[in-house]
Design a protein around this motif. Structure first.
Motif, PDB file in Angstrom:
ATOM      1  N   PRO A  22       0.844  -0.938   0.023  1.00  0.00           N
ATOM      2  CA  PRO A  22      -0.067   0.017   0.450  1.00  0.00           C
ATOM      3  C   PRO A  22       0.584   0.899   0.282  1.00  0.00           C
ATOM      4  O   PRO A  22       2.084   1.343   0.447  1.00  0.00           O
ATOM      5  CB  PRO A  22      -1.350  -0.212   1.364  1.00  0.00           C
ATOM      6  N   LEU A  23       0.645   2.040  -0.949  1.00  0.00           N
ATOM      7  CA  LEU A  23       1.044   3.523  -1.254  1.00  0.00           C
ATOM      8  C   LEU A  23       0.622   4.381  -0.997  1.00  0.00           C
ATOM      9  O   LEU A  23      -0.178   5.312  -2.169  1.00  0.00           O
ATOM     10  CB  LEU A  23       2.260   3.542  -2.207  1.00  0.00           C
ATOM     11  N   ILE A  24       0.700   5.510   0.211  1.00  0.00           N
ATOM     12  CA  ILE A  24      -0.280   6.572  -0.206  1.00  0.00           C
ATOM     13  C   ILE A  24       1.002   8.239  -0.503  1.00  0.00           C
ATOM     14  O   ILE A  24       2.101   8.552   0.339  1.00  0.00           O
ATOM     15  CB  ILE A  24       0.196   6.623   2.470  1.00  0.00           C
ATOM     16  N   ILE A  25       0.470   8.472  -1.091  1.00  0.00           N
ATOM     17  CA  ILE A  25       1.365   9.859  -1.666  1.00  0.00           C
ATOM     18  C   ILE A  25       0.785  10.958  -0.653  1.00  0.00           C
ATOM     19  O   ILE A  25      -0.518  11.778  -1.385  1.00  0.00           O
ATOM     20  CB  ILE A  25       0.464   9.331  -2.950  1.00  0.00           C
ATOM     21  N   LEU A  26       1.797  11.493  -0.255  1.00  0.00           N
ATOM     22  CA  LEU A  26       1.588  12.494   0.388  1.00  0.00           C
ATOM     23  C   LEU A  26       2.182  14.379  -0.390  1.00  0.00           C
ATOM     24  O   LEU A  26       3.531  14.278  -0.607  1.00  0.00           O
ATOM     25  CB  LEU A  26       1.988  12.935   2.042  1.00  0.00           C
ATOM     26  N   ALA A  27       1.402  14.740  -0.483  1.00  0.00           N
ATOM     27  CA  ALA A  27       1.885  16.413  -0.886  1.00  0.00           C
ATOM     28  C   ALA A  27       2.262  17.317   0.048  1.00  0.00           C
ATOM     29  O   ALA A  27       1.153  18.223   0.378  1.00  0.00           O
ATOM     30  CB  ALA A  27       1.316  17.324  -2.458  1.00  0.00           C
ATOM     31  N   ASN A  28       3.589  17.748   0.922  1.00  0.00           N
ATOM     32  CA  ASN A  28       3.223  18.586   2.056  1.00  0.00           C
ATOM     33  C   ASN A  28       4.168  19.379   1.492  1.00  0.00           C
ATOM     34  O   ASN A  28       4.340  19.839   0.091  1.00  0.00           O
ATOM     35  CB  ASN A  28       5.098  17.431   2.241  1.00  0.00           C
ATOM     36  N   LYS A  29       3.974  20.461   2.656  1.00  0.00           N
ATOM     37  CA  LYS A  29       3.979  22.108   2.304  1.00  0.00           C
ATOM     38  C   LYS A  29       2.949  22.553   1.800  1.00  0.00           C
ATOM     39  O   LYS A  29       2.991  23.821   1.119  1.00  0.00           O
ATOM     40  CB  LYS A  29       5.343  22.443   1.903  1.00  0.00           C
ATOM     41  N   SER A  30       2.056  21.782   1.272  1.00  0.00           N
ATOM     42  CA  SER A  30       0.636  22.650   1.051  1.00  0.00           C
ATOM     43  C   SER A  30       0.138  23.861   1.345  1.00  0.00           C
ATOM     44  O   SER A  30      -0.916  24.791   0.471  1.00  0.00           O
ATOM     45  CB  SER A  30      -0.641  20.968   0.755  1.00  0.00           C
ATOM     46  N   ASP A  31       0.477  24.002   2.560  1.00  0.00           N
ATOM     47  CA  ASP A  31      -0.269  25.604   3.500  1.00  0.00           C
ATOM     48  C   ASP A  31       0.965  26.907   1.994  1.00  0.00           C
ATOM     49  O   ASP A  31       0.294  27.791   1.996  1.00  0.00           O
ATOM     50  CB  ASP A  31       0.395  25.814   4.198  1.00  0.00           C
ATOM     51  N   ASN A  32       1.447  26.411   1.162  1.00  0.00           N
ATOM     52  CA  ASN A  32       2.698  27.436   0.380  1.00  0.00           C
ATOM     53  C   ASN A  32       1.949  27.263  -0.998  1.00  0.00           C
ATOM     54  O   ASN A  32       2.435  28.010  -1.719  1.00  0.00           O
ATOM     55  CB  ASN A  32       4.096  26.902   0.910  1.00  0.00           C
ATOM     56  N   VAL A  33       1.014  26.544  -1.531  1.00  0.00           N
ATOM     57  CA  VAL A  33       0.799  26.505  -2.615  1.00  0.00           C
ATOM     58  C   VAL A  33      -0.251  27.181  -2.709  1.00  0.00           C
ATOM     59  O   VAL A  33      -1.661  27.199  -2.665  1.00  0.00           O
ATOM     60  CB  VAL A  33       0.763  25.055  -3.360  1.00  0.00           C
ATOM     61  N   SER A  34      -1.293  27.600  -4.095  1.00  0.00           N
ATOM     62  CA  SER A  34      -1.977  27.843  -4.062  1.00  0.00           C
ATOM     63  C   SER A  34      -3.154  27.050  -4.789  1.00  0.00           C
ATOM     64  O   SER A  34      -3.006  25.660  -5.482  1.00  0.00           O
ATOM     65  CB  SER A  34      -2.243  28.527  -5.487  1.00  0.00           C
ATOM     66  N   LYS A  35      -4.462  27.490  -5.013  1.00  0.00           N
ATOM     67  CA  LYS A  35      -5.267  26.173  -5.888  1.00  0.00           C
ATOM     68  C   LYS A  35      -5.132  25.463  -6.616  1.00  0.00           C
ATOM     69  O   LYS A  35      -5.279  24.430  -7.016  1.00  0.00           O
ATOM     70  CB  LYS A  35      -7.107  26.744  -5.539  1.00  0.00           C
ATOM     71  N   ALA A  36      -4.357  26.376  -7.720  1.00  0.00           N
ATOM     72  CA  ALA A  36      -4.627  26.129  -9.260  1.00  0.00           C
ATOM     73  C   ALA A  36      -3.231  25.034  -9.189  1.00  0.00           C
ATOM     74  O   ALA A  36      -3.519  23.956  -9.881  1.00  0.00           O
ATOM     75  CB  ALA A  36      -3.980  26.874 -10.144  1.00  0.00           C
ATOM     76  N   THR A  37      -2.344  25.376  -8.536  1.00  0.00           N
ATOM     77  CA  THR A  37      -0.960  24.056  -8.246  1.00  0.00           C
ATOM     78  C   THR A  37      -1.835  23.066  -7.602  1.00  0.00           C
ATOM     79  O   THR A  37      -1.316  22.048  -8.225  1.00  0.00           O
ATOM     80  CB  THR A  37       0.286  25.024  -7.104  1.00  0.00           C
ATOM     81  N   ARG A  38      -2.729  23.264  -6.151  1.00  0.00           N
ATOM     82  CA  ARG A  38      -3.015  21.479  -5.998  1.00  0.00           C
ATOM     83  C   ARG A  38      -3.848  20.701  -6.934  1.00  0.00           C
ATOM     84  O   ARG A  38      -3.338  19.541  -7.553  1.00  0.00           O
ATOM     85  CB  ARG A  38      -4.119  22.310  -4.913  1.00  0.00           C
ATOM     86  N   ASP A  39      -5.008  21.889  -7.769  1.00  0.00           N
ATOM     87  CA  ASP A  39      -5.566  21.178  -8.543  1.00  0.00           C
ATOM     88  C   ASP A  39      -4.750  20.326 -10.294  1.00  0.00           C
ATOM     89  O   ASP A  39      -5.559  19.215 -10.494  1.00  0.00           O
ATOM     90  CB  ASP A  39      -6.699  21.911  -9.649  1.00  0.00           C
ATOM     91  N   TYR A  40      -3.515  20.880 -10.355  1.00  0.00           N
ATOM     92  CA  TYR A  40      -2.453  20.011 -11.155  1.00  0.00           C
ATOM     93  C   TYR A  40      -1.797  19.384 -10.540  1.00  0.00           C
ATOM     94  O   TYR A  40      -2.003  18.785 -11.341  1.00  0.00           O
ATOM     95  CB  TYR A  40      -1.488  22.078 -11.805  1.00  0.00           C
ATOM     96  N   ILE A  41      -1.625  19.180  -9.651  1.00  0.00           N
ATOM     97  CA  ILE A  41      -1.470  17.879  -8.763  1.00  0.00           C
ATOM     98  C   ILE A  41      -1.922  16.819  -8.610  1.00  0.00           C
ATOM     99  O   ILE A  41      -1.733  16.014  -9.245  1.00  0.00           O
ATOM    100  CB  ILE A  41      -0.372  18.717  -7.715  1.00  0.00           C
ATOM    101  N   LYS A  42      -3.450  17.046  -8.477  1.00  0.00           N
ATOM    102  CA  LYS A  42      -4.332  16.292  -8.385  1.00  0.00           C
ATOM    103  C   LYS A  42      -4.268  16.259  -9.551  1.00  0.00           C
ATOM    104  O   LYS A  42      -5.181  14.649 -10.478  1.00  0.00           O
ATOM    105  CB  LYS A  42      -5.349  17.010  -8.039  1.00  0.00           C
ATOM    106  N   GLN A  43      -4.634  16.280 -10.965  1.00  0.00           N
ATOM    107  CA  GLN A  43      -4.487  15.921 -12.345  1.00  0.00           C
ATOM    108  C   GLN A  43      -3.546  14.949 -12.499  1.00  0.00           C
ATOM    109  O   GLN A  43      -4.246  13.919 -12.760  1.00  0.00           O
ATOM    110  CB  GLN A  43      -4.856  17.311 -12.812  1.00  0.00           C
TER     111      GLN A  43
END
Length: 465
Positions: A338-359
């Motif tokens: 089982p692999l859990i993928i975590l994007a850390n330091k997410s408090d320093n990124v915009s919603k657009a960046t989050r959406d791009y990573i999520k894609q």
């Protein structure tokens, strides 16, 4: 082991404390302690009722060693199944040693590791699986391992096996009886009923064997590898999970050059977190060894957390391609973990960046190890990978490798019995496999044992138990 010897040991941890307990067990235990004890009531210990406490003094000739409370257990009504005495004294190491030496001089032998529990087994106070559960209970450090040990100590596992073993033994007796009347071609054992019993035993054994996969990791702690490139916040995440500063945190890449391990209980389940060196190409020989060890730790882990720095993606989207490549590398090398993928330091990124990573990574979870945002969600995710339903339902869970191996052997023999029934084998041939299955059942509960086996089991106990 000589059961007619009286043994003594400190039952509480060595060192200073408010009180210490010295345990004495054996046929002469009450008489030996009585010769040293002066009760305030003036009544000898041998005249006291079982399971009573007596206040008084321990004397070495006329010298007072300590004022103590003495617990008396007569006959078989004790932990060991033989006369026993427990002396509660003040916790001075000097007093403890004075009392132990005095009891040695009066003929008590210092107990071997696990000897009190071994005597309990040999005297029929518990079966072997329950005796082993005593050690597991002492070693339990979270709710789940404690619950499993308590269930086994209460005899749930043993009673389940004993019932099946007795039914199998009854059928074996009837089949053996058929051998005495072989010339008359009679059947005392109903083959249809026997077929049902064999199926029931096979099902139960399979369930117990399957439970070992979860039981073993719960007992030892579920290893979780935290993996990622240098300076993505692995050490910070470990500190956030543990709620304390255990790992070195700095802005220098490759700070963690070796693995750091610590344990945490989440909802009663023990997890062993391993913060490893990051995965990257490096010319640093020491850091390279750390990266090699990272893959070794992934191999040893049950779960993997892949961590990356989301703040790097906002200014360099090609960085995400590299991250995806690293994730694919872990998936291809360890496809069943089982692999859990975590994007850390997410408090320093915009919603657009989050959406791009999520894609690019639909399964990603956003977290901030520094602010602890998302840490509780991560804990819930970790627990979700553990089959807690078995614990909630009080199902029997196997944690002991010796039991596991005996269950495998018993199932193999029961499969042979099944094959024999399907092939219409005669009773004498069926009886051979049934005897072997009964042997492996007996190995678990102690109906079948030997001195070497007992020595190996009880050598891992503390001396006072």
């Amino acid at each position: 082991m000589i059961l007619d010897e009286t043994i003594v040991a400190l039952a509480t941890p060595s060192g200073s404390g408010a009180i210490a307990v010295i345990r004495v067990s054996g046929p002469q235990s009450i008489e030996v302690v009585n010769s040293l004890f002066q009760s305030k009531s003036g009544k000898p210990l041998k005249d006291q009722s079982s399971h009573t406490l007596q206040l008084g003094k321990i004397l070495d000739d006329q010298k007072i060693i300590d004022e103590v409370l003495v617990s008396v257990f007569k006959g078989k009504r004790s932990y060991t199944g033989e006369p026993s005495v427990e002396i509660s004294c003040h916790g001075s190491p000097f007093i403890q040693q004075q009392l132990l030496q005095l009891l040695n001089r009066k003929g008590c032998r210092t107990a071997k590791p696990g000897e009190f529990t071994m005597r309990a087994f040999l005297n029929g106070k518990m079966d072997l699986s329950q005796a082993e559960a005593v050690a597991d209970l002492i070693a339990s450090d979270n709710e789940a391992s404690h619950q499993i040990a308590m269930q086994q100590m209460r005899g749930g596992f043993a009673n389940q096996l004993k019932d099946l073993r007795q039914q199998l033994l009854d059928f074996a007796s009837l089949i053996e009886l058929e051998l005495d009347f072989s010339e008359e071609d009679v059947e005392f054992a109903n083959r249809d009923q026997f077929q049902q019993l064999v199926t029931e035993i096979q099902t139960t054994l399979t369930q117990l064997i399957d439970s070992y996969a979860i039981g073993n990791v719960i007992k030892k702690g579920i290893p979780v590898a935290i993996v990622g490139e240098p300076n993505v916040g692995k050490s910070t995440l470990l500190n956030a999970l543990l709620n304390e500063e255990r790992a070195i945190v700095s802005d220098i890449a490759g700070t963690t050059r070796d693995t750091i391990e610590d344990e945490l209980a989440i909802k009663g389940i023990g997890f062993r977190f391993i913060d490893t060196a990051g995965i990257r190409e490096t010319d640093d020989e020491i850091e390279g060894l750390g990266i090699k060890k990272t893959f070794e730790k992934i191999e040893q882990s049950q779960l993997v957390i892949k961590l990356f720095d989301a703040s790097l993606v906002k200014n360099n989207q090609s960085q995400l391609k590299h991250i995806v490549k690293e994730i694919d590398k872990i998936k291809s090398r360890f496809p069943n973990k089982p692999l859990i993928i975590l994007a850390n330091k997410s408090d320093n990124v915009s919603k657009a960046t989050r959406d791009y990573i999520k894609q690019q990574l639909p399964e990603v979870k956003f977290i901030s190890a520094k602010t602890k945002a998302g840490v509780e969600t991560l804990k819930d995710k970790l627990v979700s990978y553990v089959d807690t339903g078995r614990l909630d339902n009080q199902d029997t869970i196997i944690t002991n490798s010796r039991h596991y191996n005996s269950l495998l052997s018993a199932l193999e023999e029961m499969n042979h019995v099944q094959d024999g029934l399907n092939a219409g084998l005669t009773g004498d041939l069926l009886a051979i496999d049934i005897r072997q299955a009964l042997y492996h059942f007996g190995e678990i509960t102690g109906e079948v044992t030997n001195d070497e086996l007992l020595g190996n089991i009880f050598a891992n106990f503390c001396i006072g138990k």
